[in-house]
Design a protein around this motif. Structure first.
Motif, PDB file in Angstrom:
ATOM      1  N   ALA A 123       6.648   0.422   8.768  1.00 12.20           N
ATOM      2  CA  ALA A 123       5.850  -0.752   8.416  1.00 12.20           C
ATOM      3  C   ALA A 123       4.469  -0.335   7.909  1.00 12.20           C
ATOM      4  O   ALA A 123       3.971  -0.869   6.901  1.00 12.20           O
ATOM      5  N   THR A 124       3.860   0.625   8.586  1.00  9.53           N
ATOM      6  CA  THR A 124       2.554   1.129   8.148  1.00  9.53           C
ATOM      7  C   THR A 124       2.658   1.780   6.776  1.00  9.53           C
ATOM      8  O   THR A 124       1.809   1.556   5.899  1.00  9.53           O
ATOM      9  N   ARG A 127       3.002  -0.898   4.114  1.00  6.87           N
ATOM     10  CA  ARG A 127       1.731  -1.589   3.894  1.00  6.87           C
ATOM     11  C   ARG A 127       0.784  -0.711   3.091  1.00  6.87           C
ATOM     12  O   ARG A 127       0.141  -1.181   2.139  1.00  6.87           O
ATOM     13  N   THR A 132       4.189  -4.646   0.933  1.00 13.10           N
ATOM     14  CA  THR A 132       4.382  -5.786   1.819  1.00 13.10           C
ATOM     15  C   THR A 132       3.330  -6.852   1.554  1.00 13.10           C
ATOM     16  O   THR A 132       2.246  -6.594   1.024  1.00 13.10           O
ATOM     17  N   ASP A 137       3.793  -8.152   6.971  1.00 16.23           N
ATOM     18  CA  ASP A 137       3.084  -7.371   7.991  1.00 16.23           C
ATOM     19  C   ASP A 137       3.139  -8.082   9.341  1.00 16.23           C
ATOM     20  O   ASP A 137       3.363  -7.452  10.387  1.00 16.23           O
TER      21      ASP A 137
END
Length: 257
Positions: A123-124, A127, A132, A137
């Protein structure tokens, strides 16, 4: 007896990259389940393996592979996230030309491991790569929190996973399906099965039938396939963009609503 050799090589491979893969192959082979390509030699910039001769798979071979894979998984691991015997620390996931770090750990629950070592890092990365939206997020954050609550934990013990079991890493030979190119670790057995489905393994229904004869899956496993596919699809989004970004978004929002 001399064996035909297949050499994987990369001069600028991350330190320990090939040693980690060799350890994973040996660890999987030690399970006595699915066939695994034999390691002949390993160095900092190469890995020598016995060259395999592919054949066209049939339903009988697929059924036998499913049963053998269940036995591999049942050999177990020290913990969720644990690296293979003979290797310490993080591993790698993805293509030889651009492998991503695959975090290791020793977790007592699968959900916490998935949250900390797979979902939060990817996810990081997404981003940071501007792939995203703010809604995405927030959805990733909700998913991490839900995983930590144990929402999807089922009490299953850590399985001995291949870890990157897409169809290209299953080589069908005259002796049966043989595993190559692992990202081996202790995880949830459904992860390998979800990877087999992601890019369309031949005779997957027969593989699953053979698997369930050895180790029946927990009720509702079909509804958890997307959860197990989220991380590999997100890695593909980082590598290739395009439709994988949209696919990651669909999987993510379907999970958290």
């Amino acid at each position: 007896m001399a064996f035909p050799v297949h050499r994987k090589a990369r001069r600028d491979a991350p330190a320990g990259f090939f040693a980690c893969e060799a350890a994973g192959l040996r660890w999987l082979a030690d399970a006595g389940g699915a066939r695994v390509v034999e390691v002949l030699d390993v160095g900092e910039d190469h890995l020598d393996l016995v060259r395999l001769r592919p054949v066209t798979p049939d339903r009988e071979a697929a059924h036998a592979f499913g049963a053998a894979l269940a036995r591999t998984h049942d050999a177990g691991a020290e913990a969720f996230g644990a690296p293979p015997d003979g290797w310490e620390g993080d591993g790698w996931f993805g293509p030889l030309a651009a492998p991503s770090v695959m975090r290791a750990g020793r977790y007592g629950s699968w959900g916490a491991f998935l949250a900390d070592c797979r979902v939060a890092p990817v996810a990081t990365a997404m981003r940071d790569a501007a792939l995203t939206t703010a809604d995405d997020d927030a959805a990733f954050d909700r998913l991490v929190a839900q995983l930590h609550t144990g929402r999807w934990d089922d009490g299953d013990a850590p399985a001995r996973l291949h870890g990157d079991l897409w169809t290209g890493n299953v080589v069908w030979t005259a002796d049966g399906a043989t595993l190559v190119d692992p990202a081996a670790h202790g995880g949830h057995r459904e992860t390998d099965l979800a990877m087999l489905a992601l890019f369309g393994l031949p005779h997957l229904g027969d593989v699953l039938a053979g698997y369930q004869e050895v180790h029946p899956l927990h009720r509702g496993w079909q509804h958890r396939v997307g959860l197990h596919q989220l991380h590999p699809v997100a890695v593909h989004a980082l590598l290739f963009g395009g439709g994988y970004v949209a696919q990651t978004r669909r999987l993510l929002h379907d999970l958290v609503g």
